[in-house]
Write a protein that holds these residues in place. Structure first.
Motif, PDB file in Angstrom:
ATOM      1  N   PHE A  35      26.551  52.070  60.638  1.00  0.00           N
ATOM      2  CA  PHE A  35      26.950  51.494  59.358  1.00  0.00           C
ATOM      3  C   PHE A  35      27.727  50.194  59.564  1.00  0.00           C
ATOM      4  O   PHE A  35      27.525  49.224  58.849  1.00  0.00           O
ATOM      5  N   MET A  51      33.657  50.641  55.015  1.00  0.00           N
ATOM      6  CA  MET A  51      33.037  49.552  54.269  1.00  0.00           C
ATOM      7  C   MET A  51      34.094  48.630  53.673  1.00  0.00           C
ATOM      8  O   MET A  51      33.931  47.414  53.664  1.00  0.00           O
ATOM      9  N   GLN A  67      27.464  48.182  62.087  1.00  0.00           N
ATOM     10  CA  GLN A  67      26.659  47.176  62.775  1.00  0.00           C
ATOM     11  C   GLN A  67      25.670  46.482  61.849  1.00  0.00           C
ATOM     12  O   GLN A  67      24.613  46.063  62.278  1.00  0.00           O
ATOM     13  N   THR A  68      26.046  46.283  60.613  1.00  0.00           N
ATOM     14  CA  THR A  68      25.173  45.610  59.653  1.00  0.00           C
ATOM     15  C   THR A  68      24.751  44.240  60.153  1.00  0.00           C
ATOM     16  O   THR A  68      23.612  43.856  60.043  1.00  0.00           O
ATOM     17  N   ASN A  69      25.685  43.517  60.728  1.00  0.00           N
ATOM     18  CA  ASN A  69      25.393  42.173  61.235  1.00  0.00           C
ATOM     19  C   ASN A  69      25.268  42.161  62.755  1.00  0.00           C
ATOM     20  O   ASN A  69      25.539  41.160  63.399  1.00  0.00           O
ATOM     21  N   LYS A  93      24.270  44.744  49.494  1.00  0.00           N
ATOM     22  CA  LYS A  93      23.497  45.405  50.555  1.00  0.00           C
ATOM     23  C   LYS A  93      24.298  46.557  51.173  1.00  0.00           C
ATOM     24  O   LYS A  93      23.760  47.622  51.448  1.00  0.00           O
ATOM     25  N   GLU A  94      25.601  46.322  51.384  1.00  0.00           N
ATOM     26  CA  GLU A  94      26.456  47.370  51.949  1.00  0.00           C
ATOM     27  C   GLU A  94      26.613  48.538  50.983  1.00  0.00           C
ATOM     28  O   GLU A  94      26.639  49.699  51.397  1.00  0.00           O
ATOM     29  N   LYS A 128      23.479  50.521  51.151  1.00  0.00           N
ATOM     30  CA  LYS A 128      23.451  51.252  52.417  1.00  0.00           C
ATOM     31  C   LYS A 128      24.354  52.484  52.354  1.00  0.00           C
ATOM     32  O   LYS A 128      23.966  53.573  52.767  1.00  0.00           O
TER      33      LYS A 128
END
Length: 133
Positions: free
Chosen positions: A17, A76, A19-21, A85-86, A89
């Motif tokens: 979670f 988050m 490691q989105t970027n 987007k987060e 997710k």
């Protein structure tokens, strides 16, 4: 109580979670490592999970799933700005855990009204209790 495989799975899920970027920010790393310590996961195992995620294991206990969802909400909200987007997710993680769609939406809608978007644990539990009964 959850077993070691479930603990590693929870942590692996949280790492994914974060490691989105592709990179985990320093504040996220510290938060995740703090969770690892709470789960009695060594630093070596924690760092191994960053590079080698494990398969998700669904928790049997509804209360443990709520706790994990709360951890994800806290993770988050370490970022000042939360992207749509987060949010999607996080919503999908909650659904995959078998949590109520309505409860997830309620938490995400109401978190804006709390300081630093931190939903108090008892408030979050009450939201899920209503849907669980």
């Amino acid at each position: 109580m959850i077993n070691r495989v479930e603990k590693l799975s929870l942590l692996s899920e949280m790492i994914a979670f974060a490691q989105t970027n592709e990179n985990i920010k320093s504040i996220e790393y510290r938060f995740l490592f703090g969770v690892a310590k709470q789960l009695d996961i060594s630093k070596e195992d924690f760092n191994y999970l960053i590079e080698h995620p494990i398969t998700y294991v669904n928790l049997k206990s509804h209360s443990e799933r709520i706790v994990q969802f709360h951890r994800l909400v806290l993770l988050m909200n370490l970022d000042i700005e939360v992207s749509p987007k987060e949010l999607v997710k996080l919503h999908n993680f909650g659904l995959r855990m078998g949590l109520s769609h309505d409860s997830i939406n309620r938490v995400l809608d109401l978190m804006e009204s709390f300081p630093n978007k931190i939903v108090p644990p008892d408030f979050l539990i009450d939201i899920f209790k209503v849907q669980y009964n």
